[in-house]
Design a protein around this motif. Structure first.
Motif, PDB file in Angstrom:
ATOM      1  N   VAL A 225       0.778  -1.317  -0.083  1.00 48.97           N
ATOM      2  CA  VAL A 225      -0.013  -0.055   0.153  1.00 48.97           C
ATOM      3  C   VAL A 225       0.916   1.315   0.051  1.00 48.97           C
ATOM      4  CG1 VAL A 225      -2.134  -1.279   1.075  1.00 48.97           C
ATOM      5  CG2 VAL A 225       0.054  -0.171   2.333  1.00 48.97           C
ATOM      6  N   GLY A 226       0.207   2.340  -0.360  1.00 50.10           N
ATOM      7  CA  GLY A 226       1.063   3.736  -0.452  1.00 50.10           C
ATOM      8  C   GLY A 226       1.450   3.971  -1.849  1.00 50.10           C
ATOM      9  N   THR A 227       1.214   3.183  -2.699  1.00 44.40           N
ATOM     10  CA  THR A 227       1.413   3.374  -4.376  1.00 44.40           C
ATOM     11  C   THR A 227       0.617   4.523  -4.805  1.00 44.40           C
ATOM     12  OG1 THR A 227       2.038   1.006  -4.634  1.00 44.40           O
ATOM     13  CG2 THR A 227       1.752   2.487  -6.619  1.00 44.40           C
ATOM     14  N   THR A 228       0.981   5.496  -5.147  1.00 46.38           N
ATOM     15  CA  THR A 228       0.436   6.554  -5.977  1.00 46.38           C
ATOM     16  C   THR A 228       0.359   6.817  -7.450  1.00 46.38           C
ATOM     17  OG1 THR A 228       2.033   8.264  -5.434  1.00 46.38           O
ATOM     18  CG2 THR A 228       0.248   7.873  -3.810  1.00 46.38           C
ATOM     19  N   MET A 247      -6.436   7.498  -0.705  1.00 39.79           N
ATOM     20  CA  MET A 247      -7.031   6.082   0.073  1.00 39.79           C
ATOM     21  C   MET A 247      -5.448   5.286   0.064  1.00 39.79           C
ATOM     22  SD  MET A 247      -9.134   3.001  -1.517  1.00 39.79           S
ATOM     23  CE  MET A 247      -8.016   2.723  -2.753  1.00 39.79           C
ATOM     24  N   SER A 248      -4.822   5.327  -0.913  1.00 37.89           N
ATOM     25  CA  SER A 248      -3.604   4.509  -0.802  1.00 37.89           C
ATOM     26  C   SER A 248      -2.806   5.115   0.229  1.00 37.89           C
ATOM     27  CB  SER A 248      -3.069   4.479  -2.126  1.00 37.89           C
ATOM     28  OG  SER A 248      -1.920   3.752  -1.988  1.00 37.89           O
ATOM     29  N   THR A 249      -2.831   6.364   0.531  1.00 39.44           N
ATOM     30  CA  THR A 249      -1.854   6.847   1.504  1.00 39.44           C
ATOM     31  C   THR A 249      -2.240   6.673   2.846  1.00 39.44           C
ATOM     32  OG1 THR A 249      -0.919   8.914  -0.048  1.00 39.44           O
ATOM     33  CG2 THR A 249      -0.644   9.182   2.539  1.00 39.44           C
ATOM     34  N   ALA A 250      -3.735   6.685   3.000  1.00 38.24           N
ATOM     35  CA  ALA A 250      -4.401   6.559   4.363  1.00 38.24           C
ATOM     36  C   ALA A 250      -4.170   4.974   4.645  1.00 38.24           C
ATOM     37  CB  ALA A 250      -5.861   6.831   4.275  1.00 38.24           C
ATOM     38  N   LEU A 251      -4.158   4.030   3.744  1.00 35.35           N
ATOM     39  CA  LEU A 251      -4.130   2.545   4.045  1.00 35.35           C
ATOM     40  C   LEU A 251      -2.620   2.380   4.440  1.00 35.35           C
ATOM     41  CD1 LEU A 251      -5.828   0.895   1.166  1.00 35.35           C
ATOM     42  CD2 LEU A 251      -6.312   0.974   3.293  1.00 35.35           C
ATOM     43  N   SER A 254      -2.076   3.750   8.087  1.00 31.13           N
ATOM     44  CA  SER A 254      -2.955   3.022   8.838  1.00 31.13           C
ATOM     45  C   SER A 254      -2.102   1.752   8.974  1.00 31.13           C
ATOM     46  CB  SER A 254      -4.182   2.483   8.408  1.00 31.13           C
ATOM     47  OG  SER A 254      -4.905   1.556   9.201  1.00 31.13           O
ATOM     48  N   ARG A 255      -1.424   0.926   8.047  1.00 31.75           N
ATOM     49  CA  ARG A 255      -0.590  -0.107   8.267  1.00 31.75           C
ATOM     50  C   ARG A 255       0.580   0.119   9.089  1.00 31.75           C
ATOM     51  NH1 ARG A 255       1.244  -4.261   3.541  1.00 31.75           N
ATOM     52  NH2 ARG A 255      -1.260  -4.969   3.938  1.00 31.75           N
ATOM     53  N   GLU A 256       1.154   1.342   8.766  1.00 26.86           N
ATOM     54  CA  GLU A 256       2.317   1.896   9.471  1.00 26.86           C
ATOM     55  C   GLU A 256       1.783   2.044  11.091  1.00 26.86           C
ATOM     56  OE1 GLU A 256       5.739   5.520   9.559  1.00 26.86           O
ATOM     57  OE2 GLU A 256       3.928   5.431   8.032  1.00 26.86           O
ATOM     58  N   ARG A 257       0.953   2.640  11.357  1.00 25.50           N
ATOM     59  CA  ARG A 257       0.314   2.849  12.755  1.00 25.50           C
ATOM     60  C   ARG A 257       0.073   1.473  13.400  1.00 25.50           C
ATOM     61  NH1 ARG A 257      -2.761   7.051  10.500  1.00 25.50           N
ATOM     62  NH2 ARG A 257      -4.598   5.545  10.304  1.00 25.50           N
ATOM     63  N   GLN A 258      -0.474   0.628  12.422  1.00 28.92           N
ATOM     64  CA  GLN A 258      -0.714  -0.711  12.977  1.00 28.92           C
ATOM     65  C   GLN A 258       0.628  -1.668  13.262  1.00 28.92           C
ATOM     66  OE1 GLN A 258      -2.628  -3.456  10.353  1.00 28.92           O
ATOM     67  NE2 GLN A 258      -3.635  -4.511  11.927  1.00 28.92           N
ATOM     68  N   THR A 259       1.459  -1.558  12.671  1.00 28.07           N
ATOM     69  CA  THR A 259       3.090  -2.051  12.441  1.00 28.07           C
ATOM     70  C   THR A 259       3.493  -1.492  13.987  1.00 28.07           C
ATOM     71  OG1 THR A 259       3.071  -2.427  10.349  1.00 28.07           O
ATOM     72  CG2 THR A 259       5.119  -2.776  11.529  1.00 28.07           C
ATOM     73  N   ARG A 260       3.515  -0.188  13.881  1.00 25.85           N
ATOM     74  CA  ARG A 260       3.999   0.465  15.144  1.00 25.85           C
ATOM     75  C   ARG A 260       3.538   0.110  16.442  1.00 25.85           C
ATOM     76  NH1 ARG A 260       3.970   5.146  13.187  1.00 25.85           N
ATOM     77  NH2 ARG A 260       2.213   6.034  14.522  1.00 25.85           N
TER      78      ARG A 260
END
Length: 482
Positions: A225-228, A247-251, A254-260
């Motif tokens: 995710v994060g591809t623009t 949406m991609s940036t938000a995902l 979100s994944r980065e926050r989840q991982t952290r």
């Protein structure tokens, strides 16, 4: 209907690029067809109008005593007589028109030197007198002509005759046929050109869609995710691309926050679990070796284990609180909350946790819409933070006025460079890491206030004195809604 259904099914089965090209070609074909037909009709009416105007300028019927015509019951026989007759002084043959008389009994008459038979109908014999009638007709050989019919204005041998005056229109027909062929060719080339142009335009217009599709397929294939994709212009495609990038940036965030969160939670859980395991191992080893620990040591170890279990329980509760989405849930239970009562209950618990502290309060009525339990937890976290950093016998100011809650302590304060991080999950100031806590309390406060539609901030005391002041602003009203 079956053909229409098949065409519809075929059309729906095509790609968007092909459909755009087909629709473009169809629209151009319809436009060209309408213009071509309109032009052809205008040209046809103009040419036939010119022929009709020429017939209007033809000589009118002459008096019977001034005319010498050759007649017979058969048009072919009468024409044969007229073709070999010498030219006379006849007004009918002094122009470029073909003239022919038809009498009611079927007799046909021609002026001398005539060479064409004009086809006539029974309706021609009943034409009105004094006013010519025009129609499309033909000669006996089948060639087209424009015919003027003038009935009753001429008599031959005492009988009323109808005068037919004709002009050949073969040249007009040939011109119209050539024009139709030319327009059909131009229309065909236009449709082909429109199809090719539509394909090119569709490919260019849908390039961002192709990029979007590639990006989505890449994310689905690699889960990166994060591809623009690049955004050009301000049209609907650009808006779609912008929305996808958001949406991609938000995902990705979100994944980065989840991982952290998982990493930080694992780090925070590891310390009490390690201590618990060490103490349990010591107890098991002492029992296995038959060497009992001193009562004081055993009691201290059990006390430490209980404190660590409490810390684990608190940490797990905080993690469950933070496991909710960052954005408000419209389906969450939201009720009218008397926020002043919530603050009052939180103050009672705060006094129990800081019995030596002085709480200076001024709480006025304020009603908000939110989750009662979450709001109480947020206020308790603010008070716990103030209690933790207040000096012994210190004072904590709590004010609730007009929906603005302030909690101010007299502790050491927070350095300015650390203020941007105070609401981050698991963040703890280097100077306070020896104190109990998980670093999640202020994160819970920020999330709860955000879910309620309010704002929260933390900063130095406003009067320049020692301590820190937390400010929470919640939308609501001073009276209970009805």
């Amino acid at each position: 209907m079956r053909l229409v259904g098949r065409l519809t099914g075929w059309f729906r089965g095509r790609s968007l690029r092909s459909r755009l090209a087909v629709l473009t070609a169809a629209a151009v074909a319809v436009a060209i067809a309408v213009v071509a037909v309109a032009c052809w009709l205008i040209v046809r009416n103009t040419l036939y109008g010119q022929v009709q105007q020429s017939l209007k300028d033809a000589d009118p019927p002459g008096a019977p005593n001034q005319s010498r015509v050759l007649c017979d019951t058969s048009a072919a026989a009468a024409l044969a007589k007229a073709a070999t007759a010498p030219e006379g002084r006849l007004p009918f043959h002094q122009n470029k028109y073909d003239n022919q008389f038809v009498i009611a009994d079927g007799t046909v008459c021609f002026p001398p030197q005539s060479n064409k038979i004009i086809q006539h109908t029974d309706a021609d014999l009943t034409a009105s007198t004094g006013k010519p009638v025009y129609r499309k007709g033909s000669y006996a050989d089948g060639s087209p002509a424009m015919v003027r019919i003038w009935g009753g204005a001429t008599t031959i041998d005492g009988q009323s005759a109808v005068l037919l005056t004709a002009l050949p229109t073969q040249d007009v027909e040939d011109s119209l046929r050539s024009l139709a062929l030319l327009m059909a060719s131009v229309a065909g080339l236009g449709v082909i050109g429109a199809g090719v142009t539509g394909r090119i335009v569709a490919r260019s217009a849908l390039k961002p869609v192709d990029q979007l599709t590639d990006a989505v397929e890449h994310i689905a294939r690699t889960e990166e995710v994060g591809t623009t994709i690049p955004v050009n212009g301000q049209d609907e495609i650009a808006r779609l691309s912008t929305s996808f990038n958001s949406m991609s940036t938000a995902l990705a965030n979100s994944r980065e926050r989840q991982t952290r969160l998982i990493a930080d939670a694992g780090h925070e859980l590891r310390t009490p679990l390690t201590s618990l395991r060490t103490n349990v191992d010591l107890l098991i080893r002492s029992d296995a070796q038959g060497r009992a620990l001193p009562p004081e040591t055993r009691a201290r170890m059990l006390g430490n284990m209980k404190a660590q279990m409490q810390e684990l329980t608190l940490l797990i509760g905080d993690l469950l609180q933070l496991s909710r989405p960052d954005t408000p849930n419209p389906e969450a239970v939201r009720a009218v909350v008397p926020f002043h009562e919530t603050v009052g209950r939180a103050l009672e618990r705060g006094r129990l946790r800081g019995p030596s502290l002085v709480f200076d309060t001024d709480v006025r009525p304020w009603y908000v819409h939110g989750d009662p339990a979450a709001l109480e937890r947020a206020v308790i976290n603010l008070l716990d933070n103030a209690v933790k950093y207040s000096p012994p016998a210190g004072t904590i100011d709590v004010r609730l006025q007009g929906g603005r809650l302030t909690v101010r302590d007299r502790g050491p304060g927070i350095p300015a460079e650390e203020l941007p991080y105070v609401f981050d999950r698991f963040w703890r100031s280097p100077s306070s890491r020896q104190l109990p806590g998980s670093g999640l309390g202020l994160s819970i406060v920020a999330q709860t206030v955000q879910d309620t539609g309010g704002q929260v901030s933390l900063g130095p005391a406003p009067d320049g004195g020692a301590g820190t002041q937390a400010v929470v602003v919640l939308p609501g009203q001073p009276e209970e809604p009805r």
